[in-house]
Design a protein around this motif. Structure first.
Motif, mmCIF file in Angstrom:
data_model
loop_
_atom_site.group_PDB
_atom_site.id
_atom_site.type_symbol
_atom_site.label_atom_id
_atom_site.label_comp_id
_atom_site.label_asym_id
_atom_site.label_seq_id
_atom_site.Cartn_x
_atom_site.Cartn_y
_atom_site.Cartn_z
ATOM 1 N N ILE A 215 -43.212 -36.180 37.534
ATOM 2 C CA ILE A 215 -43.466 -37.391 36.741
ATOM 3 C C ILE A 215 -43.127 -37.127 35.272
ATOM 4 O O ILE A 215 -42.502 -37.956 34.608
ATOM 5 C CB ILE A 215 -44.924 -37.854 36.870
ATOM 6 C CG1 ILE A 215 -45.308 -38.022 38.336
ATOM 7 C CG2 ILE A 215 -45.122 -39.181 36.144
ATOM 8 C CD1 ILE A 215 -46.762 -38.395 38.560
ATOM 9 N N TYR A 216 -43.521 -35.954 34.769
ATOM 10 C CA TYR A 216 -43.192 -35.611 33.381
ATOM 11 C C TYR A 216 -41.683 -35.519 33.178
ATOM 12 O O TYR A 216 -41.155 -35.933 32.143
ATOM 13 C CB TYR A 216 -43.857 -34.290 32.984
ATOM 14 C CG TYR A 216 -45.277 -34.466 32.512
ATOM 15 C CD1 TYR A 216 -45.552 -34.998 31.255
ATOM 16 C CD2 TYR A 216 -46.342 -34.107 33.317
ATOM 17 C CE1 TYR A 216 -46.861 -35.176 30.817
ATOM 18 C CE2 TYR A 216 -47.659 -34.282 32.891
ATOM 19 C CZ TYR A 216 -47.906 -34.816 31.640
ATOM 20 O OH TYR A 216 -49.198 -34.997 31.215
ATOM 21 N N ALA A 217 -40.978 -34.984 34.173
ATOM 22 C CA ALA A 217 -39.525 -34.882 34.058
ATOM 23 C C ALA A 217 -38.886 -36.267 34.008
ATOM 24 O O ALA A 217 -37.962 -36.508 33.209
ATOM 25 C CB ALA A 217 -38.960 -34.079 35.228
ATOM 26 N N THR A 218 -39.386 -37.176 34.854
ATOM 27 C CA THR A 218 -38.855 -38.545 34.843
ATOM 28 C C THR A 218 -39.178 -39.233 33.522
ATOM 29 O O THR A 218 -38.331 -39.926 32.937
ATOM 30 C CB THR A 218 -39.444 -39.362 36.008
ATOM 31 O OG1 THR A 218 -39.133 -38.716 37.239
ATOM 32 C CG2 THR A 218 -38.874 -40.769 36.034
ATOM 33 N N LYS A 219 -40.401 -39.017 33.020
ATOM 34 C CA LYS A 219 -40.777 -39.606 31.730
ATOM 35 C C LYS A 219 -39.883 -39.070 30.610
ATOM 36 O O LYS A 219 -39.464 -39.827 29.717
ATOM 37 C CB LYS A 219 -42.249 -39.321 31.421
ATOM 38 C CG LYS A 219 -42.725 -40.017 30.150
ATOM 39 C CD LYS A 219 -44.228 -39.879 29.941
ATOM 40 C CE LYS A 219 -44.662 -40.634 28.690
ATOM 41 N NZ LYS A 219 -46.128 -40.582 28.472
ATOM 42 N N ALA A 220 -39.588 -37.774 30.666
ATOM 43 C CA ALA A 220 -38.702 -37.184 29.663
ATOM 44 C C ALA A 220 -37.330 -37.840 29.686
ATOM 45 O O ALA A 220 -36.746 -38.142 28.634
ATOM 46 C CB ALA A 220 -38.574 -35.683 29.920
ATOM 47 N N MET A 221 -36.812 -38.086 30.887
ATOM 48 C CA MET A 221 -35.500 -38.716 31.027
ATOM 49 C C MET A 221 -35.492 -40.112 30.398
ATOM 50 O O MET A 221 -34.564 -40.491 29.685
ATOM 51 C CB MET A 221 -35.114 -38.784 32.506
ATOM 52 C CG MET A 221 -33.751 -39.388 32.786
ATOM 53 S SD MET A 221 -33.232 -39.134 34.500
ATOM 54 C CE MET A 221 -34.607 -39.822 35.412
ATOM 55 N N ILE A 222 -36.556 -40.877 30.660
ATOM 56 C CA ILE A 222 -36.648 -42.227 30.098
ATOM 57 C C ILE A 222 -36.705 -42.166 28.571
ATOM 58 O O ILE A 222 -35.987 -42.889 27.871
ATOM 59 C CB ILE A 222 -37.896 -42.955 30.641
ATOM 60 C CG1 ILE A 222 -37.821 -43.109 32.156
ATOM 61 C CG2 ILE A 222 -38.030 -44.339 29.993
ATOM 62 C CD1 ILE A 222 -39.133 -43.518 32.795
ATOM 63 N N LEU A 223 -37.557 -41.285 28.053
ATOM 64 C CA LEU A 223 -37.730 -41.185 26.592
ATOM 65 C C LEU A 223 -36.436 -40.781 25.904
ATOM 66 O O LEU A 223 -36.072 -41.341 24.859
ATOM 67 C CB LEU A 223 -38.840 -40.184 26.271
ATOM 68 C CG LEU A 223 -40.272 -40.657 26.581
ATOM 69 C CD1 LEU A 223 -41.227 -39.479 26.597
ATOM 70 C CD2 LEU A 223 -40.722 -41.711 25.566
ATOM 71 N N LEU A 224 -35.722 -39.831 26.485
ATOM 72 C CA LEU A 224 -34.475 -39.372 25.871
ATOM 73 C C LEU A 224 -33.415 -40.469 25.888
ATOM 74 O O LEU A 224 -32.676 -40.649 24.924
ATOM 75 C CB LEU A 224 -33.975 -38.109 26.577
ATOM 76 C CG LEU A 224 -34.836 -36.854 26.343
ATOM 77 C CD1 LEU A 224 -34.458 -35.748 27.306
ATOM 78 C CD2 LEU A 224 -34.706 -36.372 24.896
ATOM 79 N N ARG A 225 -33.360 -41.216 27.006
ATOM 80 C CA ARG A 225 -32.393 -42.317 27.065
ATOM 81 C C ARG A 225 -32.775 -43.455 26.116
ATOM 82 O O ARG A 225 -31.926 -44.216 25.687
ATOM 83 C CB ARG A 225 -32.274 -42.839 28.497
ATOM 84 C CG ARG A 225 -31.591 -41.860 29.425
ATOM 85 C CD ARG A 225 -31.333 -42.473 30.778
ATOM 86 N NE ARG A 225 -30.718 -41.514 31.690
ATOM 87 C CZ ARG A 225 -30.387 -41.781 32.942
ATOM 88 N NH1 ARG A 225 -30.614 -42.992 33.434
ATOM 89 N NH2 ARG A 225 -29.835 -40.863 33.710
ATOM 90 N N ALA A 226 -34.075 -43.551 25.841
ATOM 91 C CA ALA A 226 -34.545 -44.562 24.885
ATOM 92 C C ALA A 226 -34.477 -44.048 23.450
ATOM 93 O O ALA A 226 -34.975 -44.713 22.536
ATOM 94 C CB ALA A 226 -35.969 -44.971 25.223
ATOM 95 N N HIS A 227 -33.888 -42.867 23.260
ATOM 96 C CA HIS A 227 -33.714 -42.244 21.935
ATOM 97 C C HIS A 227 -35.041 -41.852 21.295
ATOM 98 O O HIS A 227 -35.141 -41.777 20.069
ATOM 99 C CB HIS A 227 -32.929 -43.178 20.992
ATOM 100 C CG HIS A 227 -31.639 -43.688 21.589
ATOM 101 N ND1 HIS A 227 -30.602 -42.850 21.953
ATOM 102 C CD2 HIS A 227 -31.243 -44.948 21.911
ATOM 103 C CE1 HIS A 227 -29.618 -43.572 22.470
ATOM 104 N NE2 HIS A 227 -29.987 -44.838 22.471
ATOM 105 N N LYS A 228 -36.032 -41.584 22.110
ATOM 106 C CA LYS A 228 -37.313 -41.082 21.597
ATOM 107 C C LYS A 228 -37.334 -39.574 21.858
ATOM 108 O O LYS A 228 -37.976 -39.077 22.782
ATOM 109 C CB LYS A 228 -38.481 -41.790 22.289
ATOM 110 C CG LYS A 228 -38.532 -43.293 22.014
ATOM 111 C CD LYS A 228 -39.755 -43.941 22.638
ATOM 112 C CE LYS A 228 -39.817 -45.427 22.307
ATOM 113 N NZ LYS A 228 -41.040 -46.082 22.825
#
Length: 262
Positions: A215-228
């Motif tokens: 779940i943390y890995a998926t959250k990281a992917m979302i945040l990075l794609r959102a430029h966070k």
């Protein structure tokens, strides 16, 4: 007072439910010594053999059952599942179709048919028809809902895929996290650039499973794609802290180091 043969059947079914398949087979074999033409017991034996992955023996057993009673739709469905596991797709589809021709009111068989169509044939539209028929019979058929969502996703109909995911989650216990459905839903939301809602979905998962590295890995992917980036890197590190071998987190960290984000 039950007769001895009936007792063997009852005990065999109990053993199957307890996943004690060797004991179940012993009971069914005892029953078949008394009545070798009992098609029901042959079918039960086939199921136990299938669960033991003794597929060739299971196929022989279910074929014998159907030679005795060719109208047994459950036996045809079992034979279809054995063929599917043996990668004999044409034969599997034939058996599922014949089973449903005899009795079309079988939710699980419609779902198995649909899964075969997407997994082996890539026939997503026809598979969706099968899943819809399963859901007409059992609206809480979670497998039908999930694979229906997968089918719509493959067809790039993200709106209907999202609806199927939500229908699935409506019938899931609030304290249960199904990583496949949450993962699919977040994929759909990310494709739609709906990063905030994707993060909300993932955070719901973290409430249920706060120590799940995936779940943390998926959250990281979302945040990075959102430029966070700062938050994303923290989630990458948290995923790797929980599981140093998390493939997604390792790839994300590698991409960060190569400057692919930012």
């Amino acid at each position: 007072m039950f007769g001895l043969s009936t007792e063997y059947i009852k005990k065999g079914i109990i053993f199957v439910n307890q996943k004690e398949y060797d004991n179940a087979l012993e009971c069914f074999n005892k029953e078949l010594e008394a009545d070798s033409k009992n098609s029901i017991v042959l079918g039960l034996k086939a199921l136990a053999l299938m669960d033991l992955n003794r597929l060739d023996e299971a196929l022989l057993c279910i074929s014998s059952s159907l030679e005795i009673d060719s109208s047994n739709y459950e036996a045809w469905s079992t034979k279809g599942e054995i063929f599917r596991r043996l990668n004999k797709n044409r034969e599997a589809l034939y058996c599922f179709d014949l089973s449903l021709q005899i009795n079309p009111k079988q939710s699980k068989t419609w779902t198995k048919r649909g899964f075969l169509l997407i997994n082996r044939y890539g026939q997503f539209i026809e598979a969706i028809n099968s899943f819809n028929k399963a859901l007409e019979l059992n609206p809480k058929d979670k497998n039908a809902l999930y694979f229906k969502a997968e089918s719509y996703f493959a067809l790039k109909n993200y709106k209907k895929a999202l609806t199927a995911c939500d229908d699935y989650l409506k019938i899931t216990l609030v304290n249960v996290f199904d990583s496949n459905v949450y993962s699919l839903k977040t994929k759909i939301l990310m494709i739609s650039d709906n990063f905030e809602e994707a993060l909300a979905v993932i955070d719901e998962g973290l409430k249920i499973n706060p120590d799940d590295d995936s779940i943390y890995a998926t959250k990281a992917m979302i945040l990075l794609r959102a430029h966070k980036y700062d938050e994303g890197i923290k989630c990458v590190n948290k995923a790797l802290e929980l599981n140093p071998n998390n493939i997604i987190a390792l790839k994300l960290r590698n991409n960060v180091l190569k400057g692919k984000f930012g």
